[in-house]
Design a protein around this motif. Sequence first.
Motif, mmCIF file in Angstrom:
data_model
loop_
_atom_site.group_PDB
_atom_site.id
_atom_site.type_symbol
_atom_site.label_atom_id
_atom_site.label_comp_id
_atom_site.label_asym_id
_atom_site.label_seq_id
_atom_site.Cartn_x
_atom_site.Cartn_y
_atom_site.Cartn_z
ATOM 1 N N TRP A 287 8.193 33.892 -30.170
ATOM 2 C CA TRP A 287 6.983 33.723 -30.930
ATOM 3 C C TRP A 287 6.420 32.321 -30.332
ATOM 4 C CZ3 TRP A 287 6.538 33.829 -37.136
ATOM 5 C CH2 TRP A 287 5.032 33.560 -37.560
ATOM 6 N N LEU B 289 5.783 30.468 -40.858
ATOM 7 C CA LEU B 289 5.980 31.499 -41.841
ATOM 8 C C LEU B 289 5.765 30.663 -43.373
ATOM 9 C CD1 LEU B 289 8.851 33.583 -40.655
ATOM 10 C CD2 LEU B 289 6.441 34.291 -40.931
ATOM 11 N N ARG C 44 9.592 29.881 -46.188
ATOM 12 C CA ARG C 44 9.044 29.814 -47.549
ATOM 13 C C ARG C 44 9.787 28.844 -48.391
ATOM 14 N NH1 ARG C 44 10.603 34.386 -44.918
ATOM 15 N NH2 ARG C 44 10.643 36.110 -46.403
ATOM 16 N N CYS D 180 6.899 38.614 -47.924
ATOM 17 C CA CYS D 180 7.926 39.056 -47.227
ATOM 18 C C CYS D 180 7.456 40.470 -46.647
ATOM 19 C CB CYS D 180 9.080 39.251 -48.050
ATOM 20 S SG CYS D 180 8.908 40.405 -49.433
ATOM 21 N N LEU E 142 7.395 41.221 -43.239
ATOM 22 C CA LEU E 142 6.380 40.866 -42.211
ATOM 23 C C LEU E 142 6.251 42.088 -41.285
ATOM 24 C CD1 LEU E 142 8.344 38.174 -40.757
ATOM 25 C CD2 LEU E 142 6.689 37.909 -42.602
ATOM 26 N N LEU F 65 0.477 40.082 -37.148
ATOM 27 C CA LEU F 65 1.329 39.298 -36.212
ATOM 28 C C LEU F 65 0.878 39.066 -34.993
ATOM 29 C CD1 LEU F 65 4.723 41.263 -37.596
ATOM 30 C CD2 LEU F 65 3.610 39.015 -38.320
ATOM 31 N N TYR G 137 2.765 36.299 -32.602
ATOM 32 C CA TYR G 137 4.159 36.746 -32.578
ATOM 33 C C TYR G 137 4.157 37.796 -31.615
ATOM 34 C CZ TYR G 137 8.229 38.902 -34.886
ATOM 35 O OH TYR G 137 9.708 39.020 -35.309
ATOM 36 N N GLY H 59 13.900 39.047 -43.261
ATOM 37 C CA GLY H 59 12.254 38.488 -43.926
ATOM 38 C C GLY H 59 12.132 39.664 -45.099
#
Lengths: 813, 156
Positions: free
Chosen positions: A89, A343, A379, A473, A475, A481, A486, A554
């Motif tokens: 990423w 994130l 988070r 959540c 993902l 993305l 990502y 995730g």
Amino acid sequence: MTATVDQVEREIGRDRRRKEDQRLITGRTRWTDNLTLPGMLHLAMVRSPFAHATITSVDTSAAKTAPNVVAVYSGADFGDELGVCINAWPITPDQVAPTHSPMPSDRVAFAGEVVAVVVARSAAEARDAAELVDVEYDVLPAALDLKEAAADTVLAHPDLGTNKSALWVFDSGEAGTGAPVEDAIAKARTDGIVIEREYRQQRLIPAFMEPRSVVVDPTGEQYVMYSATQIPHILRFALAATTGVSESKIRVIAPDVGGGFGGKLQVTPEEWIAWAVGRRLGKPVKYTETRSESLLSAHHGRDQWQKLTLSAEKDGTVTGLKVELLADLGAYVAIVGGGVPVLGAFMFNAIYKFPAYHFSVQTVLTNKTWTDAYRGAGRPEATYAIERLMDELAAEVGVDPIAIREKNWIKHDEFPFTTVAGLEYDSGNYEAATARAKEMIGYDELRAEQMARRASGDKVQLGIGVSTFTEMCGLAPSRVLGTLDYGAGGWEHASVRMLATGKVEVVTGASAHGQGHETAFSQIVADRLGVAFEDVEVLHGDTQVAPKGLDTYGSRSLVVGGEALVKAADKVIEKAKPIAAHLLEASADDLEFANGRFSVRGTDQGMAMAEVALATFAAHNLPDGVEASLDSDATYDPVNFNFPHGTHLCAMEVDTETGELKMRKYVCCDDIGNIINPLIVSGQVHGGLVQGIAQALWEEAVYDDSGTLVSGSFVDYLLPTAADTISFEVDHTTSPSLTNTLGTKGVGEAGTIASTPAVVNAVVDAVRHLGVNDIQMPCTPERVWRAIQDGGSGGATTEAAQPHFDEAEGAGA
Amino acid sequence: MTRITLTVDGAQVSDDVEPRMLLVQYLREKLGKTGTVIGCDTSNCGACTVHLNGTSVKSCNVLAVQADGAEVTTIEGLAEDGRLHPVQEAFRECHGLQCGFCTPGMIMQSVDLLKENPNPSEEEIRLGLEGNLCRCTGYHNIVRAVQHAAGQAVTS
């Protein structure tokens, strides 16, 4: 079949005991370190004791002559076949990232980095010989302190010319999702409230209980890697992409995996070294780390400075939030790397209707262990910051912390709600969860007791901490993305195979390591296909068995992987229908499927799914043009993230004379949508809570001023025990997710995300009247005591280990 | 090398071992008793807990030679005739495990705890398990499992 439709008990929602447990409670386990293959050799790593140094020579001659040593290699002995550890990423196009060799030959960038590997017939002999490898270093200055590193005072990688890796910015004014935040802050400075704070997210260590282990077996046509990993599929891809071996020649197996919490969401130098050595020697090899190696070299988590500015009207209505983060990447940009703080970028506004928002994160390279995902990943940091700030705002306005939240949160009738960060929250009910949590803890009574203790000057003061969290959540849509650069998608894959005997094999691309997928996924499929819970077998964690998948992290397995299962099961039913119709001599349009049975509407004729499966297997009498298989695959790509929420309340007693803390009660009411298995959910919540509480009170990875990790064993890194913790009260409200058919939301990280600010808010709340408005984590008794004495946040952690022996008496005493 | 002879999970075994070999290494590497696991290097985590002559020990903290002549019970020898020990059953019933890595040690320690104190309070359970680390459960359901095994009424 005597049961009527009404009498069939649904599996979803039942507190089924876990299918996994029989093996685990009797010791019939397959941890990677349990595996022994014929002729297997053992590896020991030689690691740098220095945070930053040039390697001037590696002398392996003595080690090579040690008993039963087969080979000793340093980085120079391998070329490109060693591959590299990847970052998946790159958060900005111009991200600065050093090449991450699994075993560098020229320079080490953190203490614990591997510089040589010893191969011997036993693990003990390999370790003995590792002591004989003589590595000469020229020590270089090390970039250790995050803020100093951000100023490029000392360079972690001199050839890069800077420690600044990437600056990632979101601005609601520019994105068109809100107003410019500077205007809001300027206005608040003249006629409103501005709260400015700087919070520290200390460095943590995931500390899964099973140390990482890897076995490489190169003796078959496919090279096999067994690894204690959360991500067998991603690992396989990365091996292929970086070591020149065809993906089709690689099989990765994650056997029983003993916890991960993000810490096994990684492609590791040790895996790559074992891969290279196994291929070089043509023999099976195994490497299992010691706990000290694990704490030293497995990736760490968190480690941010958070500069925060919140603007509000005088009545407490928030008008803007500005977030400026410094995030410590450590020595390398790990697989998710700078993506972890990103994130969090969408979550600082949390459950609130903020009109303006600005977020920036500067990721920074240092000469410490590399950092990456740890339970919550971005988070928890966001939730901590905003929930601490909302308490500060409440104190400034002079109202109850829950009242300030109510004033600003999204009301239940305002869903779906598009936030200032640009996300669409599908469902939730913050009022209901908060009302239930207040009832559970006896909120008003506790506030009365708090007042009484303050009035009487009790040496033990009571604090009540509030955390009304949400998170994103599962993902997520692959398309989203992709826009964030990502490297992978967000889909998950599932297969449902109907066996001739009516049993069902379910294959999932998720890769459990304690979550209980075998149980929960069986419940989903049992309901969908109308087969018995016991008749469903869930297979996972082996790329030969489950060839497609994106693994487990995730909080994605149920909300993405579970939905893929539903879609695959529905395809099975669709494939079975024409066969059943043919055998029943009815039109497919007249068939209905319920409780595992096709029936012809308006008649008593019908046929069980198991009978269709057997008839399909025999294939003696199928309709023309219909293939002899009911097996079905599905790949599901979610349409949105998933937004669980909840209200957590914590009551802490603080001894103002000693700083000692006692958690009296902790309650939470989480809204995670529909629940598949309440027993498993309760376990996820309890475990999550303790990890979040541990950040608040106990855990910290501490380095000394030469860059040595001094919390490098379980003597020094303070994992909580049963005696440190309490029992929790957990309840739920239910606002089903509208973006998946099961109505579920993720729960794996919720407890960890919510609990840290609840605890720190409680501690600060207990002593706020003594002039304290912050205590740095972990809130040790010493720090609490200092904060009470001088009104600060308790000071930084002393960067030295406690002596294990009395120096006056010497280590031998 | 030193010759040791001992009973492990009801079977007599005899081997030549290096004097430095730990009991847990002997169990895993020589006997294939991989149900007992290693979680740390400092005897903090308790994952390797077994019974030595009926008392719980951390088998990383005992040399194999010290077990000469002893009777060792591991997690693999706890169930009798295919019937789970009540503590094993309680861990399943109360969801006292997730990844299961600490579980062998946690169960062996709980069995010893209940032998010493058949009707422990919650505090006594928590103190009795202080030497065993779990990262998954937050201990809540482990405490419930021990209470359940003790025949106490268990709330969620």
